[in-house]
Structure formats: structure tokens, C-alpha cells
Design an enzyme around this catalytic site. Sequence first.
Site, short mmCIF file in Angstrom:
data_model
loop_
_atom_site.label_atom_id
_atom_site.label_comp_id
_atom_site.label_asym_id
_atom_site.label_seq_id
_atom_site.Cartn_x
_atom_site.Cartn_y
_atom_site.Cartn_z
N GLY A 57 -8.31 -4.21 12.94
CA GLY A 57 -7.33 -3.24 12.48
C GLY A 57 -6.59 -3.74 11.25
O GLY A 57 -7.14 -4.49 10.42
N SER A 58 -5.34 -3.36 11.12
CA SER A 58 -4.59 -3.63 9.90
C SER A 58 -4.29 -5.11 9.67
O SER A 58 -3.86 -5.48 8.58
CB SER A 58 -3.27 -2.83 9.91
OG SER A 58 -3.54 -1.45 9.81
#
Length: 483
Positions: free
Chosen positions: A216-217
Amino acid sequence: MNKPLRRIAIFCGILIMALLVRVNWVQFVQAEELQSDDRNRRVAVERYAHPRGDIIVEGKAVTGSTETEGSDFQYKRTYKDGEMWAPVTGRASQAFRTSLLEGVYDEFLTGTDDRLFFNRTIDMLTGKPMQGGDVVTTLDAEAQRAAFEGLGDKKGAVVALDPSTGAILALASTPSYDPSSFAGNSLEDQKQWVALNDDVDKPMLNRALRETYPPGSTFKVVTAAAALESGRYDVDQPSGIQDPFQLPQSTKTLSNFGSPPCDDATLKVALQYSCNATFAGISHDLGNEKMIEVAGKFGYNQEQFVPVRAAESVYPEDNDPQNALAGIGQASNRATPLQMAMVTAAIANDGKLMKPYLVERLEGPRSVVEQTEPEELSQALSAQNAAKLQDMMEHVVEEGTGTNGQIDGVTVGGKTGTAQRGVDNSESPYAWFISYAMTESGSPVAVAVVVEDSNAERGEISGGGLAAPIAKSVMQAVLGSGR
């Protein structure tokens, strides 16, 4: 002698010769192989005829041995706080063999390792029973406890590293198991083993080393590193990337919920607000080959041995739209918690990535047999760009999505991540937080936390909300220990 009798005599002679050849082959050529064969009961009896060496954390054994009853195996393994340490120690079972550190150093712990030959000779001459060696780990007991208790009843994992050396300070995975529950070979041990293997939550899966997740981020720090290293982008320079960003060869666009200031955002603002458009655009601009190269410098696309094998994290060869998504930690981008701790550690260590290791030294009964020396794996990014990325990550914790990682009087840098999961994001997302903490007087610590699922409502699942408090407690434990 008539002809038939002569043939019988010759045939019998051949049989005797074949028997002699076979006997000598078994006694001299196959002797060592047969002696060490697991099916040789005498080998197994000898293996458990004396206590096993121990696995040590901060001078204290987290393993032990106890005498058994009703078996010709005299000793079996015991564990202290077995569930907390199982992702490190693994198992040593009379019926189900060994794993993790117990497996890698099985011969050393049992005393049969060639490096302990001198000790075995002395013991034989003095009449002492065989002694195994001890495996001394790099772990911080309080950091491990903070990680294990922070995860609680959630599925997830935590890895903490010393960025300057690569020493692993904590390695937790939940749900876990107690290796003592099947250390013997009784029917009860067998029942426990079957139950653990049938458990849908996979308590014996080492999520810290062997499970890969979309990061993810949190992966945006790698994309930011690639952007800085390329020279095309800088911390406070507008990126020129529009929000929303249209994926190449696609009608889909990427943006963020809540309309943060991501249009033409600088790298610093983009990391603060975790702008999908900016980092997908950067990944597309730099291209798949460049992104693979930079990810590789951080440890991607190669197995790690700590010395336990860790699964390979993968930044894939892919087409343009998938590469853009991989640049924000989605698509086929997969990482272990160990990998993301390595990413953070490299940034905190001025761009230098150190090889992660779990064992400080091997101690024989009379001397140190092997000492681990820190080893540099790569210069993941320049020291100048690492300093810029540190400033960006510290801003994330000060004013961005990572404020739950703040520690009074301590410099903390971090990045949150909430990774999509399932077809069309149909399942609860993964919550990530990567961070480092440093003081003027002490060594820094780098941490990666992933929460695979929890009892929280879907809308309440976030890296900042679920994973950051766990990372904070681990960082505090390490800094409080004075390492």
C-alpha cells in the site's frame, strides 16, 4: 567335479562375493548416511539423550529441556513465553522435527555440529555427557513484548531493526502458538499438531518473514526515493502531475478520498497527504525498469536469510497501468514486513541498507564459535536524498497521516498505508505503518507493522489508526532500553 556341480559352486562363490561387497559397502561407504538417517531409532534416542542447547535473548534462555517419562527419548524441548518467541525460535519436536532457528542451528544446538568436535572430544575423555551450543540472538526482549502485546488478538506482524547494523530487535507474528504443546511424541502432541495445522488462522505461519502483502502507501517512500534519485523531482518542487491521474491505457483515474491538495503537489505535500495521483504518476514517468532497479536496491526481488529464510518481496515486470499502481504499493507489488522494515532502515541510515540478521553469535560450551559482523547490502539512495526523504517522513508524523506515531522528545519519521485487499477491494484492507525513531544520544530503530485483520469496522481500518500505535510502543521500548 561334474559340470552341474561346478556351475552351482561358481554361482555360490558369486553370491558370497556379492555378499562381501555389500557388507563392506554398508559398513564403510554408507555408514555415515545410515548413522544419521532419521529412521535409525538409535540416532533419535541418542539425539534426545541429553539437554539441547538454548536460544538466548539478552542473556536469558527462552528455551529449555525437561526429562520425559514413558519414552526412550530422555529429554524434550520446553519454551518460556512460547507464543511470543515462536516466530523466532520455531519448534524442536520429537515427532515433528524442527523449524526456524531451531532448524537452522539444529546440529549446533544438539552438539553434533563439526565446529563442536573439540568439545565432544573433551567431554568423551572426561566422561561428561554431550553438550549442545547456544544461539545468542540480537533481540530486545521489551521490544518483542511490545510488538506481541500490541498485536494482541489481531492477525499481523512486526519487525524492528537497528538501521546502523541490520540487527533484528523484534520479530513478532500473530496469531501464534506454543511449541511446547507438541514438543514430545505422545498422542496429545499429535492432536495439538493436527489442530494447529487445521487452524484456518494459520498460527504457525511466520507472517513477519514468510507472508507477502501489498504494501500500500508505505511503498510511496520507495517511489519518492526513485523520484529523488532520478533528479527529475525534488522535495519542494511542484511535480507537474494532475490530480486525478488517469492510468495509461485505461479509462480509470486515481485520486484520494476527501480531495486533499494533490494537484501538482510537491513530493513533501504528496507524502504528507499520501497522494495516489502523484506517486502513480511518478512511477509511470520513471518506467517499470527504473522502478524495479530502485526497489531492488532496497532488497526487493531477492530472498533474504536472517539466517532463517524470508520470502522474496516482488516488484514485478509489468505493463504501464500496472506499473503505475505498483508505484503506490498495489497491483502485483508484494512485500514482507521484514522488507518494509529494511526500506525504513535504509532511509534512516542515510541511504545505506544493512543486511538484516537475527543471531549475534554462536557459543559453544567453552568458547564463542561464530560472531556475526554487520554487512552492507547496498547504497539504496544517496545520503543527500536520504536526508530529504527523512525530512518528508518526519513531516508525515508531525502534520500528516502518521501523527499517532509521535513520541515526545524523539524524532520520528513514518508513513502509513492502507492496502486494498480482495477482488475490487471487497475484503477488509491491510493496515500498515513504517517508521523510524532516533535521539541524539542513541542508535535509531526502524519498525514495520502490518495488521492483516482486526475487529474494527472497515471504515476504521487505517495504518495510522491500527498500526501506528503498535510501532510507537515498539520504538519506545527500544529507546527505553538504551541500545
